[in-house]
Design a protein around this motif. Structure first.
Motif, PDB file in Angstrom:
ATOM      1  N   CYS A 119      30.989  -6.238  11.707  1.00 20.58           N
ATOM      2  CA  CYS A 119      30.162  -5.094  11.318  1.00 20.58           C
ATOM      3  C   CYS A 119      28.692  -5.521  11.174  1.00 20.58           C
ATOM      4  O   CYS A 119      28.369  -6.415  10.394  1.00 20.58           O
ATOM      5  CB  CYS A 119      30.666  -4.513   9.999  1.00 20.58           C
ATOM      6  N   PRO A 120      27.816  -4.854  11.913  1.00 18.75           N
ATOM      7  CA  PRO A 120      26.405  -5.278  11.886  1.00 18.75           C
ATOM      8  C   PRO A 120      25.642  -4.797  10.647  1.00 18.75           C
ATOM      9  O   PRO A 120      24.562  -5.323  10.360  1.00 18.75           O
ATOM     10  CB  PRO A 120      25.824  -4.637  13.150  1.00 18.75           C
ATOM     11  N   THR A 121      26.191  -3.822   9.930  1.00 20.44           N
ATOM     12  CA  THR A 121      25.407  -3.253   8.822  1.00 20.44           C
ATOM     13  C   THR A 121      25.963  -3.605   7.444  1.00 20.44           C
ATOM     14  O   THR A 121      25.364  -3.256   6.434  1.00 20.44           O
ATOM     15  CB  THR A 121      25.377  -1.717   8.917  1.00 20.44           C
ATOM     16  N   GLY A 122      27.119  -4.221   7.418  1.00 17.34           N
ATOM     17  CA  GLY A 122      27.741  -4.464   6.107  1.00 17.34           C
ATOM     18  C   GLY A 122      28.509  -3.257   5.595  1.00 17.34           C
ATOM     19  O   GLY A 122      28.946  -3.233   4.454  1.00 17.34           O
ATOM     20  N   ALA A 123      28.679  -2.259   6.449  1.00 19.51           N
ATOM     21  CA  ALA A 123      29.447  -1.069   6.037  1.00 19.51           C
ATOM     22  C   ALA A 123      30.905  -1.421   5.806  1.00 19.51           C
ATOM     23  O   ALA A 123      31.562  -0.880   4.934  1.00 19.51           O
ATOM     24  CB  ALA A 123      29.328   0.032   7.093  1.00 19.51           C
ATOM     25  N   MET A 124      31.417  -2.345   6.619  1.00 18.73           N
ATOM     26  CA  MET A 124      32.792  -2.821   6.399  1.00 18.73           C
ATOM     27  C   MET A 124      32.637  -4.089   5.574  1.00 18.73           C
ATOM     28  O   MET A 124      31.957  -5.027   5.997  1.00 18.73           O
ATOM     29  CB  MET A 124      33.448  -3.092   7.749  1.00 18.73           C
ATOM     30  N   MET A 174      36.259  -1.748  15.233  1.00 19.75           N
ATOM     31  CA  MET A 174      37.471  -1.343  15.948  1.00 19.75           C
ATOM     32  C   MET A 174      37.788  -2.318  17.077  1.00 19.75           C
ATOM     33  O   MET A 174      38.949  -2.620  17.335  1.00 19.75           O
ATOM     34  CB  MET A 174      37.303   0.078  16.503  1.00 19.75           C
ATOM     35  N   VAL A 175      36.759  -2.776  17.717  1.00 21.60           N
ATOM     36  CA  VAL A 175      36.952  -3.746  18.807  1.00 21.60           C
ATOM     37  C   VAL A 175      37.495  -5.056  18.237  1.00 21.60           C
ATOM     38  O   VAL A 175      38.394  -5.674  18.809  1.00 21.60           O
ATOM     39  CB  VAL A 175      35.617  -3.988  19.554  1.00 21.60           C
ATOM     40  N   ALA A 176      36.984  -5.438  17.087  1.00 20.30           N
ATOM     41  CA  ALA A 176      37.402  -6.708  16.487  1.00 20.30           C
ATOM     42  C   ALA A 176      38.795  -6.639  15.865  1.00 20.30           C
ATOM     43  O   ALA A 176      39.501  -7.640  15.791  1.00 20.30           O
ATOM     44  CB  ALA A 176      36.379  -7.126  15.426  1.00 20.30           C
ATOM     45  N   ASP A 177      39.180  -5.456  15.415  1.00 15.79           N
ATOM     46  CA  ASP A 177      40.444  -5.291  14.683  1.00 15.79           C
ATOM     47  C   ASP A 177      41.634  -5.441  15.622  1.00 15.79           C
ATOM     48  O   ASP A 177      41.832  -4.613  16.517  1.00 15.79           O
ATOM     49  CB  ASP A 177      40.443  -3.892  14.030  1.00 15.79           C
ATOM     50  N   PRO A 178      42.463  -6.470  15.433  1.00 10.66           N
ATOM     51  CA  PRO A 178      43.609  -6.644  16.338  1.00 10.66           C
ATOM     52  C   PRO A 178      44.767  -5.687  16.026  1.00 10.66           C
ATOM     53  O   PRO A 178      45.729  -5.623  16.771  1.00 10.66           O
ATOM     54  CB  PRO A 178      44.026  -8.095  16.096  1.00 10.66           C
ATOM     55  N   TYR A 179      44.683  -4.961  14.927  1.00 13.22           N
ATOM     56  CA  TYR A 179      45.818  -4.149  14.471  1.00 13.22           C
ATOM     57  C   TYR A 179      45.684  -2.651  14.791  1.00 13.22           C
ATOM     58  O   TYR A 179      46.592  -1.878  14.538  1.00 13.22           O
ATOM     59  CB  TYR A 179      46.005  -4.320  12.953  1.00 13.22           C
ATOM     60  N   ASN A 180      44.540  -2.263  15.303  1.00 15.06           N
ATOM     61  CA  ASN A 180      44.305  -0.842  15.622  1.00 15.06           C
ATOM     62  C   ASN A 180      44.534   0.091  14.437  1.00 15.06           C
ATOM     63  O   ASN A 180      45.210   1.105  14.554  1.00 15.06           O
ATOM     64  CB  ASN A 180      45.196  -0.397  16.792  1.00 15.06           C
ATOM     65  N   VAL A 181      43.978  -0.278  13.317  1.00 12.19           N
ATOM     66  CA  VAL A 181      44.162   0.559  12.131  1.00 12.19           C
ATOM     67  C   VAL A 181      42.844   1.175  11.657  1.00 12.19           C
ATOM     68  O   VAL A 181      42.788   1.784  10.593  1.00 12.19           O
ATOM     69  CB  VAL A 181      44.832  -0.220  10.979  1.00 12.19           C
ATOM     70  N   ILE A 182      41.792   0.997  12.442  1.00 10.60           N
ATOM     71  CA  ILE A 182      40.518   1.641  12.116  1.00 10.60           C
ATOM     72  C   ILE A 182      40.334   2.813  13.079  1.00 10.60           C
ATOM     73  O   ILE A 182      40.608   2.682  14.278  1.00 10.60           O
ATOM     74  CB  ILE A 182      39.339   0.658  12.234  1.00 10.60           C
ATOM     75  N   TYR A 183      39.905   3.937  12.557  1.00  8.41           N
ATOM     76  CA  TYR A 183      39.794   5.154  13.358  1.00  8.41           C
ATOM     77  C   TYR A 183      38.349   5.639  13.397  1.00  8.41           C
ATOM     78  O   TYR A 183      37.626   5.526  12.414  1.00  8.41           O
ATOM     79  CB  TYR A 183      40.668   6.268  12.756  1.00  8.41           C
TER      80      TYR A 183
END
Lengths: 232, 832
Positions: free
Chosen positions: A70-75, A98-107
């Motif tokens: 996350c570039p902004t620190g939002a996550m 979302m690209v980084a998340d291997p679990y596909n749990v971010i929408y």
């Protein structure tokens, strides 16, 4: 200070989906955005068929790739509870998480969620209602909206930003269980403080062999799975 | 990052992040914080669980189980969550409506126009009084679907006082054949309960308790513990939710369950594995149950059961596993293994009977047989076995007979329009014609047999969707000169209504109560209005009949009005006060010493309302032994109880029992009519033209087909094993699909001799080859925007199984048939 985690007991889980639907009522997630969801596998050939249902949610990883991306620190990691949280006010919707998340749990909110409740379409003029009429009648933009979700997070997330499970961070710091845990009729979900050796989750992890999803990714998830779903 | 603090009572700007969909004044309004958990009850299936809803700022926002209940003990299944979207369904009927287009036909707009409650009641009262003035009050009918235990106010007292015998319930499209099995073996016309916490074996006859009826949350909660200590075998053509979590799945050929029953019993007896403390033994202890050999009953000393030797002699002696394999498709070794395992677990072994095995054309004897296996292993009333219901102390419906005038008394003497008790429809609920034949009421209306129905009220029902051969109901309802439908949504049935009355939602908007059982506890759960009814909705079983009675009184017929007021302790301020008083009347014993003796001690009506639950004491073991309510006071393998009722029915029609068997589609003659026995399934359609068997199951998200207009239902439909989200699919084995050139998720047409439906095909290994299996619940052409593909043009979303089905019966119980593959079908690709 705590380090929240969850154990999912697949032996107890019956794949009913109550967790998924209950999550929507607690967190005001729009259609298609399911912080609590499931993966289904059917293997084998008749009559030797194995069916498996694996509940999924954000793993609240110790080494969360979504946070790193996350570039902004939002996550970010909320250190007080060891959970991965999201700040909608500074999220720019770049979807790097979302690209980084291997679990596909971010929408990602492609559209404004719940927009259907502004609809004025009526099946029988004057006889039946419309979404907007119901919302107006009860005085809330989503009639069953859980306003308490708005306590520490956007009550409903705007178009153009992401969202995901945060272990019901509006209630769990105050001793409540996440609503998916409350809703599970099988007692398949155990939530608690991994740092407390007396907590039920710590005891369960000591008593059972456990697995995490995609251990090879080195993310150190805090959602653990014990026992197995199907036969054998 | 600093966490914002949660404070009770603080208001905050609620919907500031809510952009672009709601009016501005809403988006900027503030929401009061701090809601309250309030008790109510869910009627999404017939478990009738105690739930709590979180009421926040006058709205219900989420639900959970009510921990006070010993039945569902704090747990709920997925269904109550869906109720939120039912409550706030944009397609709910707001106000009373009057039809302005006289043409009643599917797809023709009824042109409903809003009217006031007063106008609606005026019209209904006039129609009822016209019938009475003509001296034909029997031409009134009341159709009941789902109900609460306040139902008799509307369902029974109203028709009787008007003068009609026609109280038509939905019971026989539900599961009467299942109750038939327990009544004619152990004397209770009821569903069984099961001691899961202590059982060692479960033999499930097509039961899918992890997904559907009954006791769903209790069974879900217990299942992990059951699997720790018991073995589970599921007999079902489909890999059901429960089969997926069983030790063994036996994918039986639909309708051939009876062969499996007989072979299991054959193994248990021939291997000497029956439970002697319950069944008894040969006087000299030598087992004489040898394949093909009859046994002298005098040599067997019976204990708690009756007629095991007759069962052997007349049915079981030659029903070997190999014989069964040739019919039911389950290999002989598996049958033998299951029989041995089941018997070795005796008496903590459950043979679990439900609709799958019973709601077949020849299902009564299948169900009796499967239930009788419990007798063989002595699990009836035993720890870890099968138990019955504890009585709940309630006040009866006040006597309405004194309010029936001469017109009414003459009217109710007419026969009921559903044909119950006729030679071919015995409906043997305890006596000839004792049960309802719901689906046959359509024939009664269509043929004006024995007289025309001119005025009818239906509530919480949708026969034009839920009955097999549903289109017959479309014709029957079209023929009714005047029909009133009390409903939350404009359902299929509503399309034929002259007046539509908006019903309050059961879970959140009205007072009611139910009595039921789960987890060895009978209970009463209370429903109450947690939020103001939307628009002008009113409670179907209390408020609406009260207002109608008032209107009838104003027009000079005051019997019903006097009955409601005098019977329930009136006069009442308004219809809401009546509803509350009615609840108080029925439940009064629960907060008296009587209630405390039978279960929970509750100090007052107010305490009962708040708590929402009264629990009976736990069901004791063994109480019925020696006192079964059968003719012999024993558990009957040979049913003297059935014999006496069948003989009564035969004499009534001047035939012998064989004549009754012939008229009711059974092949049994002589003594076999009184014992569980195998009958080959009866199927509609030629095997060559219709080579596949069609089966159905219940979705774990069905709220009895009332949840199909909730978006969450469709979004999570894949929680039914093999199903897909947002689709209505027929599940087909990939081998079978290949044979007919069907690809995964392709649109297909399924046809029977009766009708057809269109849906998508899902290739699923969890289906027996040669069988098509589809969930019931979708295929609505009315009900709302999400339930239908196109509401205005009456285009269904998916397909309704009931359009494939002949409206046929398991005649002995009067049950409508859905199971056992009674319809042969063919499948073809559809170009889209």
């Amino acid at each position: 200070m705590a380090r929240f985690g969850m154990v999912i007991d697949l032996h107890n889980c019956v794949g009913c989906g109550a967790c998924d639907i209950a999550c929507k009522t607690e967190n005001n997630t729009p259609l298609g955005i399911d912080w609590s969801f499931h993966e289904i596998k059917t293997e084998g050939v008749f009559p030797h068929v194995r069916y498996e249902y694996i509940p999924k949610l954000c793993n609240h990883c110790e080494d969360a790739p979504c946070v790193a991306a996350c570039p902004t620190g939002a996550m970010y990691i909320n250190e007080a509870f060891g959970i991965t949280e999201h700040d909608p006010d500074i999220c720019i919707g770049c979807r790097a998480c979302m690209v980084a998340d291997p679990y596909n749990v971010i929408y990602f909110n492609e559209e404004q969620g719940h927009i259907e409740w502004g609809g004025t379409g009526t099946l029988v003029q004057g006889g039946t209602s419309s979404p907007k009429e119901i919302a107006d009648a009860v005085g809330a933009p989503i009639p069953y909206m859980n306003a308490e979700r708005g306590n520490n997070y956007a009550m409903i997330r705007e178009k153009g930003i992401v969202e995901k499970c945060n272990f019901c961070s509006h209630i769990t710091p105050f001793g409540h269980q996440p609503h998916c845990v409350v809703a599970c009729p099988a007692d398949a979900r155990i939530f608690g403080d991994l740092d407390d050796p007396q907590s039920r989750i710590s005891q369960t992890l000591r008593a059972h062999a456990h697995e995490v999803l995609l251990p090879e990714k080195g993310t150190k998830p805090k959602v653990f799975y014990i026992r197995s779903y199907g036969r054998g | 990052m600093e966490r914002r603090v949660f404070l009770q009572g603080v208001t905050l700007v609620g919907a500031s992040a809510f952009v672009g969909c709601a009016p501005k004044e809403q988006a900027s309004r503030t929401f009061k914080l701090g809601g309250k958990w309030e008790s109510t009850l869910c009627q999404g299936c017939t478990s009738w669980c105690a739930v709590e809803a979180y009421v926040f700022d006058g709205r219900v926002v989420k639900v959970r189980g009510n921990a006070q209940s010993k039945g569902n003990h704090g747990y709920i299944c997925p269904r109550p969550h869906l109720a939120l979207q039912q409550q706030y369904d944009p397609d709910r009927v707001k106000v009373p409506l009057r039809r302005s287009n006289a043409q009643k036909e599917r797809g023709v707009d009824p042109k409903f126009v809003p009217i006031s409650w007063d106008e609606a009641l005026e019209i209904i009262a006039d129609k009822i009084l016209e019938l009475r003035a003509k001296g034909t009050p029997e031409r009134f009918a009341l159709f009941r679907g789902r109900y609460s235990h306040l139902n008799e106010i509307l369902y029974k007292a109203l028709p009787q006082i008007i003068g009609s015998p026609n109280s038509i319930s939905h019971s026989s499209i539900c599961a009467e054949a299942e109750k038939f099995a327990s009544y004619y073996t152990e004397g209770d016309w009821d569903y069984s309960d099961f001691d899961l916490e202590h059982t060692r074996y479960i033999l499930s006859w097509g039961v899918d308790p992890l997904a559907s009826n009954r006791q769903v949350p209790h069974f879900i909660n217990a299942w992990g513990r059951v699997r720790d200590r018991a073995k589970v075998t599921v007999i079902d053509p489909r890999l059901s939710a429960t089969a997926a979590k069983a030790d063994r799945w036996l994918s039986v050929i639909p309708g051939e369950d009876g062969a499996l029953v007989s072979a299991i019993a054959h193994v248990i007896l021939s291997e000497g594995l029956w439970y002697k403390p319950f069944v008894g033994d040969f006087v000299d202890g030598l087992s004489r149950f040898k394949e093909g050999e009859r046994v002298d009953a005098a040599l067997f000393e019976e204990k708690e059961s009756y007629g095991v030797v007759a069962w052997w002699n007349e049915e079981l002696l030659d029903k070997t596993p190999q014989w069964a394999f040739e019919r039911c498709g389950i290999d002989a070794q598996s049958i033998t293994d299951v029989a041995r395992e089941f018997a070795h677990a005796a008496p903590r072994a459950i043979s679990w009977v439900a609709t799958g095995v019973s709601m077949q054309i020849r299902g009564a004897y299948n169900a009796m047989g499967a239930h009788a296996l419990n007798g063989l292993v002595g699990s009836i009333d035993h720890e870890g076995g099968v138990v019955q219901t504890m009585k709940v102390p309630l006040n009866p419906t006040p006597d309405y007979k004194p309010y029936m005038d001469e017109t009414a008394k003459a009217g109710v003497k007419h026969p009921i329009i559903d044909g119950r008790g006729s030679l071919a429809l015995p409906a043997l609920k305890k006596k000839s014609g004792g049960g309802v034949v719901t689906n046959h009421a359509a024939e009664g209306i269509l043929k004006s047999d024995p007289y025309p129905i001119e005025v009818a009220i239906g509530y919480w029902n949708n026969y034009a969707f839920s009955c097999s051969g549903a289109e017959r109901w479309e014709a029957a309802l079209s023929k009714l000169p005047f029909f009133v439908h009390i409903t939350t949504n404009i359902a299929e049935t509503t399309q034929f209504a002259d007046i539509v009355l908006p019903a309050a939602h059961s879970m959140f908007e009205k007072y009611a109560f139910v009595a039921n059982k789960q987890n060895l506890h009978s209970y009463v759960h209370i429903q109450k209005p947690l939020v103001a009814p939307l628009f002008e909705a009113k409670a179907d079983e209390t408020e609406i009949p009260y207002l109608l009675a008032q209107k009838l009184a104003q027009k000079g017929f005051d019997a019903l009005w006097r009955y409601y007021n005098e019977g329930f302790g009136g006069p009442f301020k308004d219809e809401k006060a009546f509803a509350l008083a009615a609840l108080r009347h029925y439940t009064q014993p629960l907060y008296s010493p009587k209630g405390a003796e039978a279960g929970d001690a509750i100090e007052s009506f107010e305490a009962l309302l708040k708590r929402g639950v009264w629990n009976a004491k736990r069901h004791p073991y063994g109480a019925r032994l020696g006192h079964f309510k059968t003719a012999t006071k024993k558990f009957e393998f040979y049913s003297e109880t059935l014999r006496s009722v069948l003989e009564e029915h035969a004499i009534k029609h001047g035939v012998g029992v064989d004549g009754v068997m012939e008229a009711t589609d059974y092949l049994a003659r002589g003594e076999r009519a009184f014992i569980p026995h195998y009958e080959p399934p009866l199927r509609f359609g030629d095997e060559k033209a219709y080579p596949l068997l069609f089966c159905e199951h219940r979705s774990r998200l069905n709220r009895e087909a009332r949840s199909a207009n909730t978006p969450w239902y469709h979004a999570f439909k894949d929680v039914d094993p093999g199903d897909e989200a947002h689709e209505d699919v027929v599940k087909i084995n990939p081998q079978t699909a290949k044979l007919y050139g069907i690809a995964n998720m392709q649109t297909v047409r399924i046809e029977s001799v009766h009708g057809s439906l269109t849906c998508k095909a899902k290739l699923f290994e969890g289906v027996r080859p040669g069988v098509l299996i589809k969930a019931y619940g979708q295929g609505h052409w009315a009900y709302g925007r999400h339930a239908c593909a196109d509401f205005g043009n009456a285009i269904a979303r998916g397909g309704s199984n009931n359009h494939l089905y002949e409206s046929h019966y398991e005649r002995l119980s009067g049950s409508t048939v859905r199971h056992g593959g009674f319809m042969r079908v063919k499948i073809t690709q559809v170009e889209v």
